[in-house]
Design a protein around this motif. Structure first.
Motif, PDB file in Angstrom:
ATOM      1  N   TYR A 186       7.664   9.995   3.984  1.00 63.04           N
ATOM      2  CA  TYR A 186       6.464  10.571   4.598  1.00 63.04           C
ATOM      3  C   TYR A 186       5.271   9.762   4.106  1.00 63.04           C
ATOM      4  N   LEU A 187       4.469   9.283   5.050  1.00 59.98           N
ATOM      5  CA  LEU A 187       3.357   8.384   4.756  1.00 59.98           C
ATOM      6  C   LEU A 187       2.053   8.960   5.299  1.00 59.98           C
ATOM      7  N   VAL A 188       0.984   8.821   4.509  1.00 56.67           N
ATOM      8  CA  VAL A 188      -0.362   9.146   4.979  1.00 56.67           C
ATOM      9  C   VAL A 188      -1.268   7.979   4.606  1.00 56.67           C
ATOM     10  N   SER A 189      -2.075   7.529   5.568  1.00 56.17           N
ATOM     11  CA  SER A 189      -3.009   6.426   5.365  1.00 56.17           C
ATOM     12  C   SER A 189      -4.435   6.916   5.577  1.00 56.17           C
ATOM     13  N   SER A 190      -5.368   6.330   4.826  1.00 54.21           N
ATOM     14  CA  SER A 190      -6.777   6.721   4.960  1.00 54.21           C
ATOM     15  C   SER A 190      -7.435   6.141   6.209  1.00 54.21           C
ATOM     16  N   ALA A 200      -0.710   4.911  13.966  1.00 53.82           N
ATOM     17  CA  ALA A 200      -1.072   6.165  13.290  1.00 53.82           C
ATOM     18  C   ALA A 200      -2.547   6.114  12.943  1.00 53.82           C
ATOM     19  N   GLY A 201      -3.215   7.256  13.098  1.00 50.52           N
ATOM     20  CA  GLY A 201      -4.635   7.328  12.801  1.00 50.52           C
ATOM     21  C   GLY A 201      -4.901   7.748  11.371  1.00 50.52           C
ATOM     22  N   PRO A 202      -6.186   7.816  10.984  1.00 49.81           N
ATOM     23  CA  PRO A 202      -6.544   8.215   9.629  1.00 49.81           C
ATOM     24  C   PRO A 202      -6.008   9.608   9.278  1.00 49.81           C
ATOM     25  N   ARG A 203      -5.280   9.690   8.165  1.00 43.40           N
ATOM     26  CA  ARG A 203      -4.751  10.940   7.609  1.00 43.40           C
ATOM     27  C   ARG A 203      -3.748  11.636   8.520  1.00 43.40           C
ATOM     28  N   ASP A 204      -3.228  10.921   9.520  1.00 47.64           N
ATOM     29  CA  ASP A 204      -2.065  11.430  10.249  1.00 47.64           C
ATOM     30  C   ASP A 204      -0.877  11.478   9.290  1.00 47.64           C
ATOM     31  N   GLY A 205       0.059  12.376   9.545  1.00 47.86           N
ATOM     32  CA  GLY A 205       1.314  12.356   8.826  1.00 47.86           C
ATOM     33  C   GLY A 205       2.315  11.498   9.577  1.00 47.86           C
ATOM     34  N   VAL A 206       3.069  10.674   8.848  1.00 53.08           N
ATOM     35  CA  VAL A 206       4.071   9.815   9.466  1.00 53.08           C
ATOM     36  C   VAL A 206       5.421  10.150   8.837  1.00 53.08           C
ATOM     37  N   ALA A 207       6.287  10.814   9.593  1.00 54.28           N
ATOM     38  CA  ALA A 207       7.619  11.199   9.119  1.00 54.28           C
ATOM     39  C   ALA A 207       8.607  10.126   9.561  1.00 54.28           C
ATOM     40  N   ILE A 208       9.348   9.586   8.595  1.00 52.59           N
ATOM     41  CA  ILE A 208      10.217   8.438   8.853  1.00 52.59           C
ATOM     42  C   ILE A 208      11.625   8.724   8.344  1.00 52.59           C
ATOM     43  N   THR A 209      12.619   8.449   9.162  1.00 50.72           N
ATOM     44  CA  THR A 209      14.008   8.463   8.717  1.00 50.72           C
ATOM     45  C   THR A 209      14.792   7.521   9.629  1.00 50.72           C
ATOM     46  N   GLY A 210      15.970   7.096   9.177  1.00 51.20           N
ATOM     47  CA  GLY A 210      16.789   6.213   9.994  1.00 51.20           C
ATOM     48  C   GLY A 210      16.321   4.773  10.035  1.00 51.20           C
ATOM     49  N   GLU A 211      15.379   4.401   9.172  1.00 49.82           N
ATOM     50  CA  GLU A 211      14.843   3.037   9.163  1.00 49.82           C
ATOM     51  C   GLU A 211      15.280   2.313   7.886  1.00 49.82           C
ATOM     52  N   GLU A 212      15.595   1.027   8.012  1.00 48.77           N
ATOM     53  CA  GLU A 212      15.967   0.214   6.860  1.00 48.77           C
ATOM     54  C   GLU A 212      14.809  -0.647   6.365  1.00 48.77           C
ATOM     55  N   ARG A 213      13.823  -0.845   7.202  1.00 50.85           N
ATOM     56  CA  ARG A 213      12.686  -1.693   6.862  1.00 50.85           C
ATOM     57  C   ARG A 213      11.441  -1.126   7.501  1.00 50.85           C
ATOM     58  N   ILE A 214      10.393  -0.982   6.716  1.00 54.77           N
ATOM     59  CA  ILE A 214       9.150  -0.423   7.238  1.00 54.77           C
ATOM     60  C   ILE A 214       8.038  -1.434   6.995  1.00 54.77           C
ATOM     61  N   GLU A 215       7.416  -1.884   8.068  1.00 52.72           N
ATOM     62  CA  GLU A 215       6.265  -2.781   7.946  1.00 52.72           C
ATOM     63  C   GLU A 215       5.011  -2.021   8.347  1.00 52.72           C
ATOM     64  N   ILE A 216       4.055  -1.978   7.441  1.00 52.06           N
ATOM     65  CA  ILE A 216       2.797  -1.268   7.670  1.00 52.06           C
ATOM     66  C   ILE A 216       1.687  -2.307   7.772  1.00 52.06           C
ATOM     67  N   VAL A 217       0.927  -2.241   8.853  1.00 53.15           N
ATOM     68  CA  VAL A 217      -0.146  -3.204   9.090  1.00 53.15           C
ATOM     69  C   VAL A 217      -1.453  -2.443   9.264  1.00 53.15           C
ATOM     70  N   ALA A 218      -2.473  -2.825   8.505  1.00 52.91           N
ATOM     71  CA  ALA A 218      -3.784  -2.186   8.607  1.00 52.91           C
ATOM     72  C   ALA A 218      -4.523  -2.687   9.831  1.00 52.91           C
ATOM     73  N   GLY A 219      -5.435  -1.856  10.320  1.00 51.36           N
ATOM     74  CA  GLY A 219      -6.284  -2.244  11.432  1.00 51.36           C
ATOM     75  C   GLY A 219      -7.527  -2.966  10.942  1.00 51.36           C
ATOM     76  N   ASP A 220      -8.691  -2.595  11.491  1.00 49.11           N
ATOM     77  CA  ASP A 220      -9.944  -3.276  11.163  1.00 49.11           C
ATOM     78  C   ASP A 220     -10.586  -2.750   9.882  1.00 49.11           C
ATOM     79  N   GLU A 221      -9.972  -1.742   9.259  1.00 52.81           N
ATOM     80  CA  GLU A 221     -10.518  -1.174   8.030  1.00 52.81           C
ATOM     81  C   GLU A 221      -9.499  -1.299   6.904  1.00 52.81           C
ATOM     82  N   SER A 222      -9.980  -1.310   5.673  1.00 49.08           N
ATOM     83  CA  SER A 222      -9.064  -1.243   4.540  1.00 49.08           C
ATOM     84  C   SER A 222      -8.401   0.127   4.536  1.00 49.08           C
TER      85      SER A 222
END
Length: 231
Positions: A186-190, A200-222
């Motif tokens: 479970y991931l939450v990003s600012s 995913a938007g700011p402070r959305d909850g991201v529920a993840i299962t069934g994945e072997e690799r997760i790549e997270i890329v930021a948008g125009d903000e830190s």
């Protein structure tokens, strides 16, 4: 599977001094489809007004992790522990056989934090509490282990088969996390991010299962990331 739970869809309770969003069913908010995620039972996104907080109250048989986003929280409990946890730092409490604690924002400014409950693997255990500083500059572009069920990895210890990670990303930055597809993440990003191409938007909850690799890329903000990996 990557399931986005938009911030606007979360449970909401505003008590004046406390403005809380609930990722999972909690208190008067009940959603049968959001009772938890694996062993993750609670993820509350709290805004606590200055000079206010949670008065003494009891817990038992739950692992409670507090990640402070801004401001600070001061903890005191029936075991004799007392400590102040500031922004970016973490405290954990194993409620075990039972503990009474309070959490006050003794600052003049608002405090924001995540309160995360994970089902314990050791019911009836001796209760405990701990805190550690985690400077944000030490985790830019890489996940840092904040807490886990292991006692020898240099992080805070909880009595559960789970790990809690924190990271920061600059605008456009990316991070890769290896995952066990049988576990629940479970991931939450600012700030806005994409997870394996899913937005995913700011402070959305991201529920993840069934994945072997997760790549997270930021948008125009830190982006400041908190990730829980649980059974």
């Amino acid at each position: 599977m990557i399931d986005i739970r938009p911030f606007a869809s979360l449970g909401h309770a505003n008590h004046g001094w406390l403005d809380a969003r609930h990722h999972f069913s909690f208190a008067s908010y009940h959603d049968p489809d959001r009772m938890g995620w694996g062993k993750i039972r609670v993820w509350n996104d709290d805004r606590i007004a200055g000079q206010s907080g949670f008065p003494p109250h009891p817990h038992r048989d739950m692992e409670i992790v507090t990640y402070v986003r801004t401001g600070a929280i001061t903890h005191q409990d029936s075991m004799g522990n007392k400590g102040r946890t500031g922004a970016g730092d973490v405290q954990v409490m194993s409620a075990g056989t039972g503990v009474v604690h309070s959490e006050y924002n003794l600052e003049d400014e608002e405090t924001t934090l995540f309160q995360i409950w994970i089902e314990t693997d050791e019911r009836g255990a001796q209760p405990g509490w701990g805190q550690m500083p985690f400077p944000k500059e030490e985790r830019e572009g890489a996940f840092q282990l904040l807490a886990s069920g292991s006692e020898d990895d240099g992080a805070l210890t909880i009595k559960a088969d789970a790990t809690i990670h924190g990271a920061t990303l600059p605008p456009g930055g990316s991070i890769v996390h290896a995952a066990n597809p049988e576990r629940h993440l479970y991931l939450v990003s600012s700030a806005p991010v994409t997870i394996n191409g899913v937005e995913a938007g700011p402070r959305d909850g991201v529920a993840i299962t069934g994945e072997e690799r997760i790549e997270i890329v930021a948008g125009d903000e830190s982006a400041e990331l908190v990730l829980v990996d649980a059974a």
